[in-house]
Design an enzyme around this catalytic site. Structure first.
Site, PDB file in Angstrom:
ATOM      1  N   ASP A  18       6.399   0.310  -4.023  1.00 44.85           N
ATOM      2  CA  ASP A  18       4.930   0.277  -4.049  1.00 44.85           C
ATOM      3  C   ASP A  18       4.434   1.510  -3.296  1.00 44.85           C
ATOM      4  OD1 ASP A  18       2.223  -0.671  -4.280  1.00 44.85           O
ATOM      5  OD2 ASP A  18       2.358  -1.497  -2.258  1.00 44.85           O
ATOM      6  N   SER A  19       3.130   1.758  -3.367  1.00 44.93           N
ATOM      7  CA  SER A  19       2.533   2.838  -2.584  1.00 44.93           C
ATOM      8  C   SER A  19       2.709   2.592  -1.090  1.00 44.93           C
ATOM      9  CB  SER A  19       1.039   2.931  -2.900  1.00 44.93           C
ATOM     10  OG  SER A  19       0.396   1.732  -2.510  1.00 44.93           O
ATOM     11  N   CYS A  81       3.467  -2.221  -8.026  1.00 40.23           N
ATOM     12  CA  CYS A  81       2.200  -1.526  -7.786  1.00 40.23           C
ATOM     13  C   CYS A  81       1.481  -1.395  -9.119  1.00 40.23           C
ATOM     14  CB  CYS A  81       2.480  -0.146  -7.196  1.00 40.23           C
ATOM     15  SG  CYS A  81       1.003   0.864  -6.986  1.00 40.23           S
ATOM     16  N   GLU A 159      -2.468  -2.284   4.785  1.00 39.48           N
ATOM     17  CA  GLU A 159      -1.510  -1.314   5.330  1.00 39.48           C
ATOM     18  C   GLU A 159      -1.544  -1.311   6.865  1.00 39.48           C
ATOM     19  OE1 GLU A 159       0.816   0.983   3.767  1.00 39.48           O
ATOM     20  OE2 GLU A 159       0.476  -0.589   2.298  1.00 39.48           O
ATOM     21  N   CYS A 191      -4.013  -5.879  -7.725  1.00 39.14           N
ATOM     22  CA  CYS A 191      -3.397  -4.925  -6.793  1.00 39.14           C
ATOM     23  C   CYS A 191      -2.500  -5.750  -5.888  1.00 39.14           C
ATOM     24  CB  CYS A 191      -4.470  -4.202  -5.982  1.00 39.14           C
ATOM     25  SG  CYS A 191      -3.811  -3.236  -4.600  1.00 39.14           S
ATOM     26  N   HIS A 193      -1.542  -5.457  -2.961  1.00 39.54           N
ATOM     27  CA  HIS A 193      -1.955  -5.649  -1.561  1.00 39.54           C
ATOM     28  C   HIS A 193      -2.832  -6.893  -1.392  1.00 39.54           C
ATOM     29  CE1 HIS A 193      -0.612  -1.478  -1.140  1.00 39.54           C
ATOM     30  NE2 HIS A 193      -0.717  -1.606   0.171  1.00 39.54           N
TER      31      HIS A 193
END
Ligand code: DGL
Length: 277
Positions: A18-19, A81, A159, A191, A193
């Protein structure tokens, strides 16, 4: 023909990326559903968030991380992602010969579930503007109206390991309340996240709204692909989970405790795969 360093074996690991750390919401489902597998997770934290980047940049990062995972002997890969899927999965599948399972907004189950026929999709602006999303909406909306909701700032909160509190509640409300005002009764978390913010999203949306996270379905699809290719790990022992990042290993290790629920060692991605400054 795509690149594969050696013929993958059942005991080879599965690569997941993932990012940043959002993909852990997919990794935890893979870990749960496929307990015998060895997993390698790459957080491209040095380049996150992808939502602010160009398609070319994300495609290059996805290719570099995939090359690393293949060099590590990965027998399969999970693009955890939505943004990377939207802009890069086709190029990855052309280049790499191993099975690649990718997450994307769950429009189809949402359309089946919505009684009002109005679906909200929370995702990055890049995902919502992508050709991939346009095709998904066209193919699977089944007459439902889709309300796209870009959510800048939510990735950064996750994050940073900030999952609750007034700041989080305020930003989530700023994105979810307009959806409710628009008549949405089903929200897709587009997403990886966002599932970490589910308690806050649920609190704002209320109990009557369906909230869909496709992570479990992605893990199921991975299991089916591995089985079909004869690549499922055998044996009764628990597989290991290895973490790497292109960002600060110490920082990611600290946030991982919150998102993964326990301490784990985080290694730095080798320099030749690192994110550009
Ligand atoms: N987890 C990524 C996704 O699913 C977040 C993208 C970003 O880093 O902006 O889209």
């Amino acid at each position: 023909m795509g690149q594969a360093i050696t013929q993958p074996t059942q005991s080879a690991p599965i690569g997941v990326f993932d990012s940043g750390l959002g993909g852990l919401s997919v990794l935890r489902e893979v870990r749960d559903l496929l307990p015998h597998e060895d997993l390698v997770y790459v957080a491209d934290s040095g380049a996150a968030p992808y939502g602010d980047r160009s398609g070319e940049f994300i495609e290059a990062r996805a290719a570099a991380i995939a090359a690393f995972l293949v060099a590590e002997g990965a027998k399969a890969m999970v693009v955890a992602c939505n943004t990377a899927t939207a802009v890069a999965v086709r190029a990855l599948r052309e280049r790499f010969a191993i099975p690649i399972v990718a997450i994307e907004p769950a429009v189809k189950p949402a359309a089946a579930m919505s009684r009002a026929g109005v679906i909200g999709v929370m995702a990055t602006s890049l995902t919502l503007a992508s050709e991939n999303f346009r095709r998904l909406a066209e193919q699977y909306a089944q007459g439902a109206r889709i309300v796209p909701q870009p959510c800048p700032g939510l990735v950064e909160l996750v994050e940073g390991g900030r999952l609750e509190g007034p700041e989080v509640h305020g930003l989530v409300a700023a994105y979810v309340l307009p959806l409710l005002n628009d008549g949405v009764d089903t929200i897709v978390l587009g997403c990886t996240h966002y599932p970490f913010l589910l308690p806050v999203i649920r609190a704002v949306a209320g109990p009557a709204v369906n909230i869909i996270d496709p992570a479990r379905a992605v893990a199921g699809e991975l299991g089916r692909r591995l089985e079909a290719e004869g690549l499922l790990a055998e044996g009764k022992g628990h597989g290991g989970t290895r973490f790497l990042t292109s960002g600060s290993a110490a920082y990611v290790e600290a946030v991982l405790v919150t998102l993964w629920g326990r301490h784990a060692k985080v290694q730095s991605l080798p320099g030749n795969y690192a994110a550009p400054d």
